[in-house]
Scaffold this active site. Sequence first.
Site, PDB file in Angstrom:
ATOM      1  N   SER A  85       0.857  -1.184   0.000  1.00 34.97           N
ATOM      2  CA  SER A  85       0.000   0.000   0.000  1.00 34.97           C
ATOM      3  C   SER A  85       0.897   1.238   0.000  1.00 34.97           C
ATOM      4  O   SER A  85       1.860   1.306   0.765  1.00 34.97           O
ATOM      5  CB  SER A  85      -0.893   0.041   1.235  1.00 34.97           C
ATOM      6  OG  SER A  85      -1.441   1.346   1.344  1.00 34.97           O
ATOM      7  N   THR A 106       0.580   3.969   3.716  1.00 33.81           N
ATOM      8  CA  THR A 106       1.098   3.819   5.078  1.00 33.81           C
ATOM      9  C   THR A 106       2.589   4.108   4.975  1.00 33.81           C
ATOM     10  O   THR A 106       3.287   3.440   4.201  1.00 33.81           O
ATOM     11  CB  THR A 106       0.827   2.388   5.604  1.00 33.81           C
ATOM     12  OG1 THR A 106      -0.580   2.202   5.707  1.00 33.81           O
ATOM     13  CG2 THR A 106       1.479   2.157   6.963  1.00 33.81           C
ATOM     14  N   ASN A 114      -0.692  -4.007  -6.489  1.00 29.34           N
ATOM     15  CA  ASN A 114      -1.429  -2.971  -5.759  1.00 29.34           C
ATOM     16  C   ASN A 114      -1.584  -1.726  -6.664  1.00 29.34           C
ATOM     17  O   ASN A 114      -1.322  -1.791  -7.858  1.00 29.34           O
ATOM     18  CB  ASN A 114      -0.660  -2.641  -4.468  1.00 29.34           C
ATOM     19  CG  ASN A 114      -1.602  -2.292  -3.327  1.00 29.34           C
ATOM     20  OD1 ASN A 114      -2.489  -1.454  -3.491  1.00 29.34           O
ATOM     21  ND2 ASN A 114      -1.425  -2.928  -2.176  1.00 29.34           N
TER      22      ASN A 114
HETATM   23  C1  LIG Z   1     -10.170   2.475  -2.461  1.00 30.56           C
HETATM   24  C2  LIG Z   1      -9.162   1.351  -2.517  1.00 30.56           C
HETATM   25  C3  LIG Z   1      -8.722   0.770  -1.331  1.00 30.56           C
HETATM   26  C4  LIG Z   1      -7.791  -0.279  -1.374  1.00 30.56           C
HETATM   27  N1  LIG Z   1      -7.392  -0.860  -0.212  1.00 30.56           N
HETATM   28  C5  LIG Z   1      -6.546  -1.915  -0.244  1.00 30.56           C
HETATM   29  C6  LIG Z   1      -6.191  -2.606   0.935  1.00 30.56           C
HETATM   30  O1  LIG Z   1      -6.651  -2.283   2.040  1.00 30.56           O
HETATM   31  N2  LIG Z   1      -5.327  -3.648   0.829  1.00 30.56           N
HETATM   32  C7  LIG Z   1      -4.813  -4.072  -0.369  1.00 30.56           C
HETATM   33  O2  LIG Z   1      -4.053  -5.037  -0.393  1.00 30.56           O
HETATM   34  N3  LIG Z   1      -5.147  -3.453  -1.514  1.00 30.56           N
HETATM   35  C8  LIG Z   1      -6.009  -2.403  -1.483  1.00 30.56           C
HETATM   36  N4  LIG Z   1      -6.362  -1.783  -2.656  1.00 30.56           N
HETATM   37  C9  LIG Z   1      -5.735  -2.208  -3.933  1.00 30.56           C
HETATM   38  C10 LIG Z   1      -6.614  -3.182  -4.733  1.00 30.56           C
HETATM   39  O3  LIG Z   1      -6.804  -4.377  -4.030  1.00 30.56           O
HETATM   40  C11 LIG Z   1      -5.970  -3.502  -6.096  1.00 30.56           C
HETATM   41  O4  LIG Z   1      -4.745  -4.145  -5.873  1.00 30.56           O
HETATM   42  C12 LIG Z   1      -5.721  -2.258  -6.941  1.00 30.56           C
HETATM   43  O5  LIG Z   1      -6.770  -1.322  -6.796  1.00 30.56           O
HETATM   44  C13 LIG Z   1      -5.589  -2.573  -8.439  1.00 30.56           C
HETATM   45  O6  LIG Z   1      -6.746  -3.250  -8.901  1.00 30.56           O
HETATM   46  P1  LIG Z   1      -7.976  -2.504  -9.646  1.00 30.56           P
HETATM   47  O7  LIG Z   1      -7.391  -1.718 -10.774  1.00 30.56           O
HETATM   48  O8  LIG Z   1      -8.879  -3.649 -10.097  1.00 30.56           O
HETATM   49  O9  LIG Z   1      -8.627  -1.651  -8.636  1.00 30.56           O
HETATM   50  C14 LIG Z   1      -7.284  -0.729  -2.633  1.00 30.56           C
HETATM   51  C15 LIG Z   1      -7.748  -0.125  -3.808  1.00 30.56           C
HETATM   52  C16 LIG Z   1      -8.661   0.889  -3.776  1.00 30.56           C
HETATM   53  C17 LIG Z   1      -9.144   1.511  -5.071  1.00 30.56           C
END
Ligand SMILES: Cc1cc2nc3c(=O)[nH]c(=O)nc-3n(C[C@H](O)[C@H](O)[C@H](O)COP(=O)(O)O)c2cc1C
Length: 358
Positions: free
Chosen positions: A190, A193, A261
């Site tokens: 992430s 953090t 991520n």
């Molecule tokens: C609002 C938001 C919150 C997220 N929170 C986390 C999290 O708490 N832990 C984590 O491993 N990934 C988190 N992610 C990342 C997603 O799991 C994913 O890896 C990333 O968004 C890329 O995928 P996508 O393009 O389908 O969204 C978050 C993504 C978004 C958009």
Amino acid sequence: MPLLLPSSLYGLARPFLFGFDPEHAHEITLDGLARTQNTPLACAYSAPRVDDPVTLAGLTFPNRVGLAAGLDKNARCIDAFAAMGFGFVEVGTVTPKAQPGNPKPRMFRLPQRDALINRLGFNNEGLDAFLANVQNARFRKNSGGKTPMLLGLNIGKNAATPIERAVDDYLACLDGVYSHADYVTINISSPNTANLRSLQSDEALDALLGAVAERREALATRHGKRSPLFVKIAPDLDEAQVAVIAATLQRHRMDGVIATNTTLARDAVAGLPHAAEAGGLSGAPVREASNRVIAQLRAVLGKDFPIIGVGGVLSAADAKAKIAAGADVVQIYTGLIYRGPALVREAAQALLRDRSKA
Ligand SMILES: Cc1cc2nc3c(=O)[nH]c(=O)nc-3n(C[C@H](O)[C@H](O)[C@H](O)COP(=O)(O)O)c2cc1C
């Protein structure tokens, strides 16, 4: 048989939800899912699950489309997501103690690019509340003799824990979630953090994964089951960094890698409203970087190491491209916001058809 209405209903719901600030829309949606799961109203988003089993890390995934972490940080809506037809659902990131996350606003839509920027910062209710929700989920009992959906539990560190003590937080979370998880994800990627991503660098990663692997052996003996451990990495890594991470994962006998991520890069959204907000960018603009990291991982890890591909899946074609890049299964977050639950079945069916051609 559930009513198959999700796409048309989401078409109506989306303009309403997009009228709210993104985080508020998110809360309204999760509240709605939590209230309606396991009731007849769940037909509004339920769909028959595509049956396309694949075995990875000793687990049978009922199909190849999963929910990515962060959408259901407190594990409140597991049964609702199971009803949408996901083959696996990852909840969290959970930290040992509850924490509020960063100041609001901290989530932004970039609809011109099917993207989001967030800097939530692991806002969550802490490990105890998370585990209570996980234990209340009924998806395993509801599976009616079919292969149950798999549940991944994603763990992190509290913002207040100094980075030198990060291992303590991961071990505390691992102890708590171990017996409830089909797999556990160690989230070290992430961007929200402080210093978390430094855990991806050589020595820090070696120390963290060494400690986690040792604890897993003890937990496997205690609980009589060896739960797979996956590590979630960032897209903002060069080829040499990916190679070092891959070698470290194999050295510590990790069972899989989740790539990727959100990204810190902004080139794909430069000039758009909100593009300059701090945080992680997700959705279509992260797709290419995610696929590049997946392809690099596959090249160095060989064909048998499980890779979960995530980042920018907004269509069936995107899901197929992730598999073509080297992923075994895919996850979705931002695609669900822009396309709604119909995307789950659409992607799972496309991957099933793809396999039948192979
Ligand atoms: C609002 C938001 C919150 C997220 N929170 C986390 C999290 O708490 N832990 C984590 O491993 N990934 C988190 N992610 C990342 C997603 O799991 C994913 O890896 C990333 O968004 C890329 O995928 P996508 O393009 O389908 O969204 C978050 C993504 C978004 C958009």
